[in-house]
Structures are given as C-alpha cells and as structure tokens.
Design a protein around this motif. Sequence first.
Motif, PDB file in Angstrom:
ATOM      1  N   ILE A  36       0.712  -1.257  -0.083  1.00  0.00           N
ATOM      2  CA  ILE A  36      -0.055  -0.023  -0.117  1.00  0.00           C
ATOM      3  C   ILE A  36       0.972   1.259  -0.042  1.00  0.00           C
ATOM      4  CG2 ILE A  36      -1.713   1.313   1.270  1.00  0.00           C
ATOM      5  CD1 ILE A  36      -2.721  -1.526   2.356  1.00  0.00           C
ATOM      6  N   GLU A  37       1.826   1.334   0.689  1.00  0.00           N
ATOM      7  CA  GLU A  37       3.028   2.383   0.603  1.00  0.00           C
ATOM      8  C   GLU A  37       3.388   2.830  -0.731  1.00  0.00           C
ATOM      9  OE1 GLU A  37       3.567   4.473   2.781  1.00  0.00           O
ATOM     10  OE2 GLU A  37       3.626   3.574   4.850  1.00  0.00           O
ATOM     11  N   LYS A  38       3.234   1.738  -1.654  1.00  0.00           N
ATOM     12  CA  LYS A  38       3.743   1.985  -2.893  1.00  0.00           C
ATOM     13  C   LYS A  38       3.020   2.978  -3.715  1.00  0.00           C
ATOM     14  CE  LYS A  38       6.526  -1.878  -3.178  1.00  0.00           C
ATOM     15  NZ  LYS A  38       6.656  -3.198  -4.005  1.00  0.00           N
ATOM     16  N   VAL A  39       1.636   3.148  -3.372  1.00  0.00           N
ATOM     17  CA  VAL A  39       0.560   3.874  -4.271  1.00  0.00           C
ATOM     18  C   VAL A  39       0.586   5.274  -3.946  1.00  0.00           C
ATOM     19  CG1 VAL A  39      -1.945   3.788  -4.171  1.00  0.00           C
ATOM     20  CG2 VAL A  39      -0.991   1.766  -3.607  1.00  0.00           C
ATOM     21  N   ARG A  40       0.695   5.927  -5.091  1.00  0.00           N
ATOM     22  CA  ARG A  40       0.621   7.161  -5.424  1.00  0.00           C
ATOM     23  C   ARG A  40      -0.702   7.802  -4.829  1.00  0.00           C
ATOM     24  NH1 ARG A  40       0.666   9.797  -9.952  1.00  0.00           N
ATOM     25  NH2 ARG A  40      -0.511   8.127 -11.239  1.00  0.00           N
ATOM     26  N   CYS A 183      -8.401  -5.519   5.679  1.00  0.00           N
ATOM     27  CA  CYS A 183      -7.160  -5.221   5.123  1.00  0.00           C
ATOM     28  C   CYS A 183      -6.984  -5.947   3.624  1.00  0.00           C
ATOM     29  CB  CYS A 183      -6.304  -6.192   6.175  1.00  0.00           C
ATOM     30  SG  CYS A 183      -4.297  -5.875   5.461  1.00  0.00           S
ATOM     31  N   ALA A 184      -7.384  -7.059   3.493  1.00  0.00           N
ATOM     32  CA  ALA A 184      -7.482  -7.624   2.223  1.00  0.00           C
ATOM     33  C   ALA A 184      -8.048  -6.842   1.039  1.00  0.00           C
ATOM     34  CB  ALA A 184      -8.096  -9.304   2.380  1.00  0.00           C
ATOM     35  N   TYR A 185      -9.126  -6.329   1.549  1.00  0.00           N
ATOM     36  CA  TYR A 185      -9.594  -5.329   0.482  1.00  0.00           C
ATOM     37  C   TYR A 185      -8.901  -4.114   0.151  1.00  0.00           C
ATOM     38  CZ  TYR A 185     -13.121  -1.774  -1.353  1.00  0.00           C
ATOM     39  OH  TYR A 185     -13.855  -0.687  -2.060  1.00  0.00           O
ATOM     40  N   ALA A 186      -8.270  -3.574   1.201  1.00  0.00           N
ATOM     41  CA  ALA A 186      -7.132  -2.428   1.115  1.00  0.00           C
ATOM     42  C   ALA A 186      -6.284  -2.921   0.072  1.00  0.00           C
ATOM     43  CB  ALA A 186      -6.715  -2.112   2.481  1.00  0.00           C
ATOM     44  N   VAL A 187      -5.624  -4.159   0.312  1.00  0.00           N
ATOM     45  CA  VAL A 187      -4.675  -4.681  -0.391  1.00  0.00           C
ATOM     46  C   VAL A 187      -4.942  -4.823  -2.101  1.00  0.00           C
ATOM     47  CG1 VAL A 187      -3.047  -6.687  -1.032  1.00  0.00           C
ATOM     48  CG2 VAL A 187      -3.475  -5.882   1.125  1.00  0.00           C
ATOM     49  N   ARG A 188      -6.358  -5.408  -2.277  1.00  0.00           N
ATOM     50  CA  ARG A 188      -6.703  -5.447  -3.606  1.00  0.00           C
ATOM     51  C   ARG A 188      -6.982  -4.066  -4.259  1.00  0.00           C
ATOM     52  NH1 ARG A 188      -8.926  -9.583  -5.993  1.00  0.00           N
ATOM     53  NH2 ARG A 188      -7.176 -10.653  -5.513  1.00  0.00           N
ATOM     54  N   PHE A 189      -7.511  -3.156  -3.484  1.00  0.00           N
ATOM     55  CA  PHE A 189      -7.531  -1.878  -4.083  1.00  0.00           C
ATOM     56  C   PHE A 189      -6.178  -1.310  -4.366  1.00  0.00           C
ATOM     57  CE2 PHE A 189      -8.892   2.799  -3.969  1.00  0.00           C
ATOM     58  CZ  PHE A 189     -10.184   2.599  -4.299  1.00  0.00           C
ATOM     59  N   GLY A 190      -5.052  -1.462  -3.428  1.00  0.00           N
ATOM     60  CA  GLY A 190      -3.902  -0.870  -3.889  1.00  0.00           C
ATOM     61  C   GLY A 190      -3.284  -1.989  -5.066  1.00  0.00           C
TER      62      GLY A 190
END
Length: 213
Positions: A36-40, A183-190
């Motif tokens: 997630i940290e890599k997402v602009r 958290c899994a949803y946030a990862v997929r969004f990322g």
Amino acid sequence: MSDGRAVDPLDNPDGTKPGLAPLTSAAELGAARRLIEKVRTAGRGPKTGYDRDRFGSDWTDTADGVPFARNGCDTRNDVLARDGQHLRYRRGSNCVVMAMTLADPYTGKAISWRKQDAAKVQIDHVVPLSYEWQLGAAHWTEDRREQIANDPLNLMPVDGATNSAKRDSGPASWLPPNKPIRCAYAVRFGQVALKYDLPVTRADKSMMLTQCR
C-alpha cells in the motif's frame, strides 16, 4: 460464511483465484502495508464527462491484456465462475452461470443465487470506475479503460445491496461490513492502483494502511 477456497490477495496478484482471504499474521500485515505504501496519492478531480460507456461495453470478452480475455465467455460470467460454488450452467453452455452459491467476502454471508434474481449478486469494481475517472482515467485511452473495467483483479462478485451502498466510494468513506477482510480489501484496492499506475486520495491511502495494522 467461511470460504475455504478464498485466496490471500498477496498470493493472487492477477486476480484469477477466488475471494479475499483475511490477512492476519504479522508477516502478512507487514507485506500488505509495504504494498500500500507504494501507491501514489493525488486529489480527486471532477466527475465531468464520466459515463460508464467510456470504459467500453459491459463485460466484453475482448479487453486484451487481462486474464480470461477472448476465452469465449464474457467477463461477468468469468468472475461468477471464479468465485461461485455449486455452479449450474445454462443447458448447452459451459459459460453462462444460471445458479450458484457465493461466499460473499463483503458481508461474510452465503448467498444462494439464481440468474432470475440477477441483482442479488452484483460485480463490484473494487476501484470504482467513476473513482478511476476522477483520479486520472479520464485521460487514458479507451483500450486502457476497457482493460481496468474487465480486469478480474478489479472485480468481485458480492451482495448486490452492499455493492449499491458502496457507490463510487474510496476506502476512506466505505469499507466492507465484514471486518476481517478489510485489510485484504485494502490490498486489492492497492494492487489495482499499482497495476494501472492510478493514484488514490491521501485519505484513502491512510485508511488502507490503518486496516492493515
């Protein structure tokens, strides 16, 4: 309902495997935060000019460059077959799903679905198309917009009413009611954002990181 087939999104980077398995270990949560940290981040622009048709025909099988493309089955049926259990197909077809059981990741409930009541299960764009438009997709080619609209990485069959409540929200204003998979949803969004070099809002990124602590 627990779906034993659901896959950790970190182990499913192309979205061809079913579901969203919870991330629980320290190692998994750490890997999630690093992704997630890599997402602009960027500000959300106006919705001016947005139309669903700007992302191509609904559920086309011709969005080249994404899994399942040109397999003779439209995108909606591809992801129903990916995530559904006890599938029943239209007579004479190995594509059109007529009935199934879905372990809905967003609510944690089992849904018995029949095509006659199609709206009971909807296909969610994890990163909503309108959101994509406002974060940069307005300037993409139509082919690229068609890809993200039909990419199984960005598609999740879920409870229809829950999906309707999400609308075009980012994670800061909407998260799945089923807390264990947030958290899994946030990862997929990322994952979707990174694959298409799409930014998210600062508030959305902050909320995504919060879900994986």
